[in-house]
Design a protein around this motif. Sequence first.
Motif, short mmCIF file in Angstrom:
data_model
loop_
_atom_site.label_atom_id
_atom_site.label_comp_id
_atom_site.label_asym_id
_atom_site.label_seq_id
_atom_site.Cartn_x
_atom_site.Cartn_y
_atom_site.Cartn_z
N SER A 1 0.82 -1.20 0.00
CA SER A 1 0.00 0.00 0.00
C SER A 1 0.87 1.27 0.00
O SER A 1 0.54 2.25 -0.67
CB SER A 1 -0.95 -0.02 1.21
OG SER A 1 -1.98 0.92 1.04
N HIS B 1 1.96 1.62 -3.52
CA HIS B 1 0.86 2.03 -4.39
C HIS B 1 0.52 3.51 -4.21
O HIS B 1 0.24 4.22 -5.18
CB HIS B 1 -0.36 1.15 -4.10
CG HIS B 1 -1.56 1.51 -4.91
ND1 HIS B 1 -1.66 1.19 -6.26
CD2 HIS B 1 -2.69 2.18 -4.60
CE1 HIS B 1 -2.81 1.65 -6.72
NE2 HIS B 1 -3.45 2.26 -5.74
N HIS B 2 0.52 3.97 -2.96
CA HIS B 2 0.12 5.35 -2.66
C HIS B 2 1.31 6.31 -2.65
O HIS B 2 1.12 7.48 -2.32
CB HIS B 2 -0.62 5.41 -1.33
CG HIS B 2 -1.99 4.80 -1.39
ND1 HIS B 2 -3.07 5.45 -1.94
CD2 HIS B 2 -2.44 3.60 -1.00
CE1 HIS B 2 -4.14 4.68 -1.87
NE2 HIS B 2 -3.78 3.55 -1.31
N ASP B 3 2.49 5.81 -2.96
CA ASP B 3 3.66 6.67 -2.97
C ASP B 3 3.84 7.35 -1.61
O ASP B 3 4.00 8.57 -1.52
CB ASP B 3 3.50 7.73 -4.08
CG ASP B 3 4.83 8.28 -4.56
OD1 ASP B 3 5.87 7.66 -4.29
OD2 ASP B 3 4.82 9.35 -5.20
N GLY B 4 3.81 6.53 -0.55
CA GLY B 4 3.82 7.07 0.81
C GLY B 4 5.19 7.39 1.34
O GLY B 4 5.47 7.14 2.52
N GLN C 1 9.17 9.77 0.31
CA GLN C 1 10.03 10.43 -0.67
C GLN C 1 11.44 9.87 -0.50
O GLN C 1 11.85 8.98 -1.25
CB GLN C 1 9.97 11.95 -0.52
CG GLN C 1 8.63 12.49 -1.01
CD GLN C 1 8.57 13.99 -1.01
OE1 GLN C 1 9.50 14.68 -1.41
NE2 GLN C 1 7.45 14.53 -0.55
N ALA D 1 5.48 13.33 3.73
CA ALA D 1 4.65 12.47 2.88
C ALA D 1 3.36 12.07 3.59
O ALA D 1 2.71 11.10 3.19
CB ALA D 1 5.44 11.23 2.49
N ASN E 1 -0.08 10.91 1.81
CA ASN E 1 -0.02 9.61 1.14
C ASN E 1 0.16 8.47 2.14
O ASN E 1 -0.31 7.35 1.90
CB ASN E 1 1.11 9.60 0.11
CG ASN E 1 0.84 10.57 -1.04
OD1 ASN E 1 -0.14 11.31 -1.01
ND2 ASN E 1 1.70 10.57 -2.03
N ASP F 1 -3.27 7.80 3.32
CA ASP F 1 -4.00 7.06 2.27
C ASP F 1 -3.61 5.59 2.27
O ASP F 1 -4.47 4.70 2.15
CB ASP F 1 -3.68 7.66 0.89
CG ASP F 1 -4.34 9.01 0.66
OD1 ASP F 1 -5.21 9.40 1.46
OD2 ASP F 1 -3.95 9.69 -0.32
N ALA F 2 -2.32 5.33 2.40
CA ALA F 2 -1.83 3.94 2.38
C ALA F 2 -2.40 3.15 3.54
O ALA F 2 -2.86 2.01 3.38
CB ALA F 2 -0.31 3.92 2.40
#
Length: 172
Positions: free
Chosen positions: A87, A90-93, A95, A150, A153, A156-157
């Motif tokens: 996750s 996927h969510h680019d959680g 940097q 971050a 994201n 979101d993850a």
Amino acid sequence: MQLTVNGTGHSLDIDPRTTLLDVLRDHLALTGTKKGCDHGQCGACTILVNGRRINSCLTLAVMHDGDEITTIEGLGEPGNLHAMQESFLHHDGYQCGYCTPGQIVSAVGMLGEAKDNWPSNVTADLEGHADLSDAEISERMSGNLCRCSAYPNIVDAIRTVKDKSLKDGTAA
Ligand code: FES
Ligand code: FES
């Protein structure tokens, strides 16, 4: 002392002043667990001890004789990632990724705490079910700092894994 780390038993003869974080990184070469502040402020060193999340920089290894430790390496591996690792990808959680192992391990521990109805500072009903709103996720993850910010994201993850585990009726 004895430690089980990611399912593997270890016999260790260590200086009693050594933190659990340093044992993982320097004695067992498990460098996925990061050293950020080394004094309990950033959460980069978060691991699971007997299923509960802790800051490994704040505890001496000798206090954990016989304990079961899970680090980021034990959650999943390339080709067989934990749902939380998937996750975050996927969510680019992330940097730079420095905080990411701690964030992921902490998120897994946090969902376990919520499943057991542990309240947080923003839980309105201390006796009832802990419904994980975004505000709850943020509060419960507030011990894990991200210098890259971050956070949206990351939330979101975590929310995605939480929603999926609720739908499946499984623990995350
Ligand atoms: Fe442990 Fe920062 S390195 S909390
Ligand atoms: Fe850089 Fe979090 S991704 S510190």
